[in-house]
Scaffold this active site. Structure first.
Site, mmCIF file in Angstrom:
data_model
loop_
_atom_site.group_PDB
_atom_site.id
_atom_site.type_symbol
_atom_site.label_atom_id
_atom_site.label_comp_id
_atom_site.label_asym_id
_atom_site.label_seq_id
_atom_site.Cartn_x
_atom_site.Cartn_y
_atom_site.Cartn_z
ATOM 1 N N TRP A 1 73.557 32.473 65.276
ATOM 2 C CA TRP A 1 73.089 33.040 63.952
ATOM 3 C C TRP A 1 73.099 34.747 63.751
ATOM 4 O O TRP A 1 73.474 35.277 62.667
ATOM 5 C CB TRP A 1 71.738 32.478 63.783
ATOM 6 C CG TRP A 1 71.524 31.133 63.248
ATOM 7 C CD1 TRP A 1 72.347 30.078 63.592
ATOM 8 C CD2 TRP A 1 70.434 30.574 62.540
ATOM 9 N NE1 TRP A 1 72.227 29.151 63.193
ATOM 10 C CE2 TRP A 1 71.042 29.414 62.291
ATOM 11 C CE3 TRP A 1 69.437 31.080 61.920
ATOM 12 C CZ2 TRP A 1 70.252 28.197 61.832
ATOM 13 C CZ3 TRP A 1 68.836 30.234 61.085
ATOM 14 C CH2 TRP A 1 69.140 28.798 61.033
ATOM 15 N N ASP B 1 57.735 36.109 72.266
ATOM 16 C CA ASP B 1 57.277 34.867 71.869
ATOM 17 C C ASP B 1 56.659 35.169 70.510
ATOM 18 O O ASP B 1 55.932 35.898 70.083
ATOM 19 C CB ASP B 1 56.199 34.764 72.838
ATOM 20 C CG ASP B 1 55.691 33.224 72.479
ATOM 21 O OD1 ASP B 1 55.891 32.671 71.404
ATOM 22 O OD2 ASP B 1 54.843 32.619 73.277
ATOM 23 N N ASP C 1 65.124 29.595 63.560
ATOM 24 C CA ASP C 1 65.863 28.257 63.942
ATOM 25 C C ASP C 1 65.030 27.648 65.286
ATOM 26 O O ASP C 1 65.731 27.252 66.090
ATOM 27 C CB ASP C 1 67.353 28.600 64.243
ATOM 28 C CG ASP C 1 68.218 27.217 64.526
ATOM 29 O OD1 ASP C 1 67.704 26.507 63.758
ATOM 30 O OD2 ASP C 1 69.372 27.484 65.189
ATOM 31 N N LYS D 1 63.975 26.149 60.255
ATOM 32 C CA LYS D 1 64.163 24.774 60.652
ATOM 33 C C LYS D 1 62.732 24.093 60.874
ATOM 34 O O LYS D 1 62.014 24.700 61.269
ATOM 35 C CB LYS D 1 64.952 24.738 61.972
ATOM 36 C CG LYS D 1 65.202 23.301 62.593
ATOM 37 C CD LYS D 1 66.299 23.370 63.585
ATOM 38 C CE LYS D 1 66.093 23.935 64.990
ATOM 39 N NZ LYS D 1 67.264 23.980 65.731
HETATM 40 C C1 LIG Z 1 68.269 25.818 68.360
HETATM 41 S S1 LIG Z 1 67.977 27.352 69.606
HETATM 42 C C2 LIG Z 1 68.340 28.516 68.401
HETATM 43 C C3 LIG Z 1 69.879 28.947 68.296
HETATM 44 C C4 LIG Z 1 70.377 30.066 67.438
HETATM 45 N N1 LIG Z 1 69.848 29.810 66.038
HETATM 46 C C5 LIG Z 1 71.718 30.273 67.401
HETATM 47 O O1 LIG Z 1 72.212 30.199 66.630
HETATM 48 O O2 LIG Z 1 72.213 30.851 68.671
HETATM 49 C C6 LIG Z 1 66.025 27.303 69.513
HETATM 50 C C7 LIG Z 1 65.562 28.595 70.034
HETATM 51 O O3 LIG Z 1 64.004 28.901 69.838
HETATM 52 C C8 LIG Z 1 63.545 29.560 70.794
HETATM 53 N N2 LIG Z 1 62.143 29.451 70.834
HETATM 54 C C9 LIG Z 1 61.326 28.356 70.756
HETATM 55 N N3 LIG Z 1 59.990 28.667 70.817
HETATM 56 C C10 LIG Z 1 60.005 29.982 70.467
HETATM 57 C C11 LIG Z 1 58.818 30.849 70.587
HETATM 58 N N4 LIG Z 1 57.674 30.494 70.255
HETATM 59 N N5 LIG Z 1 59.358 32.362 70.192
HETATM 60 C C12 LIG Z 1 60.571 32.614 70.233
HETATM 61 N N6 LIG Z 1 61.469 31.935 70.361
HETATM 62 C C13 LIG Z 1 61.342 30.497 70.423
HETATM 63 C C14 LIG Z 1 64.111 28.729 72.110
HETATM 64 O O4 LIG Z 1 64.213 29.607 73.140
HETATM 65 C C15 LIG Z 1 65.743 28.469 71.488
HETATM 66 O O5 LIG Z 1 66.388 29.388 72.112
#
Ligand SMILES: C[S@@+](CC[C@H](N)C(=O)[O-])C[C@H]1O[C@@H](n2cnc3c(N)ncnc32)[C@H](O)[C@@H]1O
Length: 209
Positions: A60, A96, A118, A158
């Site tokens: 993204w 985070d 996402d 999402k």
């Molecule tokens: C589906 S992936 C995203 C893919 C990304 N949009 C791409 O195009 O490469 C979802 C991401 O959300 C992150 N995530 C989940 N909980 C999170 C949080 N509390 N803070 C930051 N990132 C988080 C995960 O580490 C993961 O890498």
């Protein structure tokens, strides 16, 4: 169509999207979801400042960097470190979203034009708790957007739809002039995954939840 055949068709479609993403130099096929949302809802323009929550592995950010160009800015936040070579106007950070100091981010980069999320939780296999966590992450993205978005800014996040979905829509309507919940073409058939779209941020609206 039999269940096996349906799964085969779906797998083939995903493999093709994966190959297409790799051929285009993108880190993940998730890029096609953002491309579709951008084309349908005009989320990104040259010169815009964009915050990308849950940015790893980086597709993204790659797409957004191209769309906003060198006059724009992209800030990405993820629990995991992004290892791609990215243009100078892209700033991936490990962090985070739950503990993110949104006001400090706004002060550092100025208000953002668009907030994307996402973010997805680690799936546990328990559908209810996975959906609950996903809705919590979407709610967190909304809270961050409330602080960092400029008036009139846009939002796309999402969410795996569960019991808290209606409450999220109420919050969205309080925060944005125009709200939509959409499935993308790139989303697996039968998935509970949706994207909540908000256009026209209304600053200063309090969280009704
Ligand atoms: C589906 S992936 C995203 C893919 C990304 N949009 C791409 O195009 O490469 C979802 C991401 O959300 C992150 N995530 C989940 N909980 C999170 C949080 N509390 N803070 C930051 N990132 C988080 C995960 O580490 C993961 O890498």
């Amino acid at each position: 169509m039999s269940r096996r055949k349906k799964l085969d068709t779906r797998d083939a479609r995903h493999d093709a999207a994966f190959r297409r993403a790799r051929e285009g130099g993108f880190a993940a096929r998730a890029v096609f979801k953002l491309e579709e949302l951008d084309k349908r809802f005009r989320l990104l323009q040259p010169g815009r400042k964009v915050l990308d929550l849950g940015c790893w592995p980086g597709s993204w950010m790659q797409y957004t960097a191209e769309r906003v160009g060198p006059a724009g800015l992209v800030v990405g936040i993820d629990l995991r470190a992004v290892e791609l070579a990215l243009p100078t106007w892209v700033h991936p950070r490990v962090g985070d979203a739950e503990g993110l100091d949104a006001a400090a981010l706004r002060d550092e980069f100025g208000p953002f034009d668009t907030v994307l999320s996402d973010m997805a939780p680690h799936t546990t296999g328990d559908r209810n708790s996975d959906q609950y966590r996903s809705e919590e992450l979407c709610a967190r993205a909304l809270t961050i957007a409330q602080v960092v978005l400029r008036p009139g800014g846009h939002f796309a996040a999402k969410v795996f739809q569960g019991g808290g979905f209606a409450a999220l829509l109420v919050r969205m309507r309080a925060q944005f002039a125009e709200v939509k919940a959409v499935h993308t073409e790139a989303t697996r058939a039968g998935s509970r995954e949706q994207y909540l779209l908000g256009r026209g941020h209304k600053p200063g609206r309090s969280d009704p939840s």
